[in-house]
Design a protein around this motif. Structure first.
Motif, PDB file in Angstrom:
ATOM      1  N   GLU A  64     -14.473  13.660   9.387  1.00  0.00           N
ATOM      2  CA  GLU A  64     -14.499  12.869   8.157  1.00  0.00           C
ATOM      3  C   GLU A  64     -13.103  12.347   7.818  1.00  0.00           C
ATOM      4  O   GLU A  64     -12.932  11.177   7.476  1.00  0.00           O
ATOM      5  CB  GLU A  64     -15.041  13.721   7.006  1.00  0.00           C
ATOM      6  CG  GLU A  64     -15.126  12.936   5.704  1.00  0.00           C
ATOM      7  CD  GLU A  64     -15.558  13.800   4.540  1.00  0.00           C
ATOM      8  OE1 GLU A  64     -16.315  13.277   3.709  1.00  0.00           O
ATOM      9  OE2 GLU A  64     -15.148  14.981   4.466  1.00  0.00           O
ATOM     10  N   LEU A  65     -12.100  13.219   7.915  1.00  0.00           N
ATOM     11  CA  LEU A  65     -10.726  12.806   7.602  1.00  0.00           C
ATOM     12  C   LEU A  65     -10.269  11.660   8.500  1.00  0.00           C
ATOM     13  O   LEU A  65      -9.691  10.685   8.031  1.00  0.00           O
ATOM     14  CB  LEU A  65      -9.759  13.986   7.759  1.00  0.00           C
ATOM     15  CG  LEU A  65      -9.801  15.045   6.673  1.00  0.00           C
ATOM     16  CD1 LEU A  65      -8.907  16.221   7.050  1.00  0.00           C
ATOM     17  CD2 LEU A  65      -9.386  14.467   5.334  1.00  0.00           C
ATOM     18  N   ARG A  90       0.796  -1.230   0.000  1.00  0.00           N
ATOM     19  CA  ARG A  90       0.000   0.000   0.000  1.00  0.00           C
ATOM     20  C   ARG A  90       0.832   1.285   0.000  1.00  0.00           C
ATOM     21  O   ARG A  90       1.297   1.751   1.020  1.00  0.00           O
ATOM     22  CB  ARG A  90      -0.960   0.019   1.180  1.00  0.00           C
ATOM     23  CG  ARG A  90      -2.023   1.086   0.981  1.00  0.00           C
ATOM     24  CD  ARG A  90      -3.100   0.983   2.018  1.00  0.00           C
ATOM     25  NE  ARG A  90      -4.018   2.095   1.871  1.00  0.00           N
ATOM     26  CZ  ARG A  90      -3.769   3.322   2.319  1.00  0.00           C
ATOM     27  NH1 ARG A  90      -2.682   3.597   2.962  1.00  0.00           N
ATOM     28  NH2 ARG A  90      -4.658   4.273   2.123  1.00  0.00           N
ATOM     29  N   LEU A 137     -12.926   8.321   8.006  1.00  0.00           N
ATOM     30  CA  LEU A 137     -12.890   7.710   6.679  1.00  0.00           C
ATOM     31  C   LEU A 137     -11.468   7.395   6.229  1.00  0.00           C
ATOM     32  O   LEU A 137     -11.173   6.278   5.812  1.00  0.00           O
ATOM     33  CB  LEU A 137     -13.555   8.672   5.694  1.00  0.00           C
ATOM     34  CG  LEU A 137     -14.252   8.114   4.473  1.00  0.00           C
ATOM     35  CD1 LEU A 137     -15.243   7.033   4.829  1.00  0.00           C
ATOM     36  CD2 LEU A 137     -14.954   9.240   3.712  1.00  0.00           C
ATOM     37  N   ARG A 138     -10.583   8.387   6.307  1.00  0.00           N
ATOM     38  CA  ARG A 138      -9.236   8.221   5.755  1.00  0.00           C
ATOM     39  C   ARG A 138      -8.273   7.537   6.722  1.00  0.00           C
ATOM     40  O   ARG A 138      -7.660   6.550   6.393  1.00  0.00           O
ATOM     41  CB  ARG A 138      -8.659   9.569   5.347  1.00  0.00           C
ATOM     42  CG  ARG A 138      -9.504  10.296   4.353  1.00  0.00           C
ATOM     43  CD  ARG A 138      -9.061   9.999   2.931  1.00  0.00           C
ATOM     44  NE  ARG A 138     -10.042  10.519   2.004  1.00  0.00           N
ATOM     45  CZ  ARG A 138     -10.906   9.755   1.326  1.00  0.00           C
ATOM     46  NH1 ARG A 138     -10.894   8.459   1.474  1.00  0.00           N
ATOM     47  NH2 ARG A 138     -11.772  10.297   0.503  1.00  0.00           N
ATOM     48  N   ARG A 139      -8.138   8.100   7.924  1.00  0.00           N
ATOM     49  CA  ARG A 139      -7.139   7.547   8.842  1.00  0.00           C
ATOM     50  C   ARG A 139      -7.575   6.190   9.385  1.00  0.00           C
ATOM     51  O   ARG A 139      -6.791   5.254   9.412  1.00  0.00           O
ATOM     52  CB  ARG A 139      -6.883   8.508   9.988  1.00  0.00           C
ATOM     53  CG  ARG A 139      -6.045   7.818  11.051  1.00  0.00           C
ATOM     54  CD  ARG A 139      -5.238   8.634  11.923  1.00  0.00           C
ATOM     55  NE  ARG A 139      -4.339   9.562  11.272  1.00  0.00           N
ATOM     56  CZ  ARG A 139      -3.897  10.640  11.889  1.00  0.00           C
ATOM     57  NH1 ARG A 139      -4.296  10.925  13.102  1.00  0.00           N
ATOM     58  NH2 ARG A 139      -3.052  11.442  11.298  1.00  0.00           N
ATOM     59  N   SER A 162     -18.884   7.187   8.844  1.00  0.00           N
ATOM     60  CA  SER A 162     -18.322   8.526   8.716  1.00  0.00           C
ATOM     61  C   SER A 162     -19.432   9.571   8.645  1.00  0.00           C
ATOM     62  O   SER A 162     -19.369  10.599   9.320  1.00  0.00           O
ATOM     63  CB  SER A 162     -17.447   8.603   7.462  1.00  0.00           C
ATOM     64  OG  SER A 162     -17.034   9.921   7.245  1.00  0.00           O
ATOM     65  N   SER A 204      -1.360   7.342  -0.790  1.00  0.00           N
ATOM     66  CA  SER A 204      -1.982   8.030  -1.919  1.00  0.00           C
ATOM     67  C   SER A 204      -1.940   9.537  -1.720  1.00  0.00           C
ATOM     68  O   SER A 204      -1.578  10.033  -0.654  1.00  0.00           O
ATOM     69  CB  SER A 204      -3.433   7.578  -2.045  1.00  0.00           C
ATOM     70  OG  SER A 204      -4.174   8.073  -0.953  1.00  0.00           O
ATOM     71  N   THR A 211      -4.696  14.294   3.733  1.00  0.00           N
ATOM     72  CA  THR A 211      -5.224  14.072   5.084  1.00  0.00           C
ATOM     73  C   THR A 211      -4.173  14.455   6.113  1.00  0.00           C
ATOM     74  O   THR A 211      -4.447  15.205   7.050  1.00  0.00           O
ATOM     75  CB  THR A 211      -5.652  12.601   5.271  1.00  0.00           C
ATOM     76  OG1 THR A 211      -6.718  12.319   4.368  1.00  0.00           O
ATOM     77  CG2 THR A 211      -6.107  12.332   6.694  1.00  0.00           C
ATOM     78  N   GLU A 214      -4.542  11.282  -1.448  1.00  0.00           N
ATOM     79  CA  GLU A 214      -5.524  11.543  -0.387  1.00  0.00           C
ATOM     80  C   GLU A 214      -4.910  11.387   0.998  1.00  0.00           C
ATOM     81  O   GLU A 214      -5.189  12.171   1.892  1.00  0.00           O
ATOM     82  CB  GLU A 214      -6.727  10.595  -0.524  1.00  0.00           C
ATOM     83  CG  GLU A 214      -7.696  11.047  -1.590  1.00  0.00           C
ATOM     84  CD  GLU A 214      -8.883  10.108  -1.734  1.00  0.00           C
ATOM     85  OE1 GLU A 214      -8.870   9.001  -1.150  1.00  0.00           O
ATOM     86  OE2 GLU A 214      -9.826  10.488  -2.429  1.00  0.00           O
ATOM     87  N   ASP A 215      -4.082  10.355   1.191  1.00  0.00           N
ATOM     88  CA  ASP A 215      -3.408  10.163   2.480  1.00  0.00           C
ATOM     89  C   ASP A 215      -2.530  11.367   2.799  1.00  0.00           C
ATOM     90  O   ASP A 215      -2.483  11.833   3.926  1.00  0.00           O
ATOM     91  CB  ASP A 215      -2.532   8.901   2.463  1.00  0.00           C
ATOM     92  CG  ASP A 215      -3.349   7.633   2.354  1.00  0.00           C
ATOM     93  OD1 ASP A 215      -4.531   7.641   2.743  1.00  0.00           O
ATOM     94  OD2 ASP A 215      -2.798   6.618   1.881  1.00  0.00           O
ATOM     95  N   GLY A 269     -10.149   4.352   8.214  1.00  0.00           N
ATOM     96  CA  GLY A 269     -10.640   3.479   7.149  1.00  0.00           C
ATOM     97  C   GLY A 269     -11.991   2.840   7.427  1.00  0.00           C
ATOM     98  O   GLY A 269     -12.261   1.731   6.976  1.00  0.00           O
TER      99      GLY A 269
END
Length: 170
Positions: free
Chosen positions: A65-66, A24, A69-71, A79, A27, A33, A29-30, A73
């Motif tokens: 949301e960050l 992985r 959803l992102r951190r 979310s 990205s 974030t 997005e990461d 997952g």
């Protein structure tokens, strides 16, 4: 004396090739974030202080949301609910606490997420009955319906209103 006495015929476990998905690559997005959390503050590391203005609700929603959803997952639905409930708690803090700032903190443990909004007022929020036609008073009603647990902890100076949601660990 050989160090591997009695293990001569034993097969050693083979190392499995690591797939690209397991490696992985971070990205864009990461990266965004991480930068946003650096800029605004990371509510999973420490309490993030925000000014008691209605615009701060948008910042609190974005941070939630960050993180969710992102951190962490977690699912889009979790979310969405977390963002909605944060908005309600922040709205209460901004409208009723009469303070210059409030704090946002987020925790994750196995099977649960917890979000806390702190303010310097010791006035307790109360869950009021609401009718479909009511235009206000829905905040804690939604928190009560969409979270698995919620409550208020009184502090020496102020309070923390929190909610917890069960989540499926991936």
């Amino acid at each position: 004396m050989g160090g591997m006495a009695g293990l001569e015929g034993m097969e050693q476990p083979r190392r499995r090739a690591v797939t690209a998905a397991e490696r992985r690559v971070p990205s864009v997005e990461d990266e965004l974030t991480a930068r946003t959390l650096d800029l605004l503050g990371d509510p999973t590391a420490d309490e993030v202080r925000l000014s008691s203005r209605s615009e701060s609700a948008a910042v609190a929603r974005r941070l939630t949301e960050l993180v969710v959803l992102r951190r962490w997952g977690l699912s889009a639905e979790i979310s969405e609910y977390a963002v909605l409930l944060v908005s309600e708690l922040v709205g209460n803090a901004v409208r009723h606490a009469g303070a210059r700032t409030f704090g946002l903190r987020m925790h994750r443990r196995r099977g649960w997420l917890r979000v806390e909004v702190s303010d310097p007022s010791r006035g307790l929020p109360c869950l009021m009955p609401v009718r479909l036609t009511d235009t206000s008073g829905w905040g804690l009603f939604l928190v009560d319906k969409l979270s698995d647990r919620w409550g208020v902890d009184l502090l020496p100076r102020g309070k923390t209103t929190w909610f917890e949601m069960r989540v499926i660990d991936r």
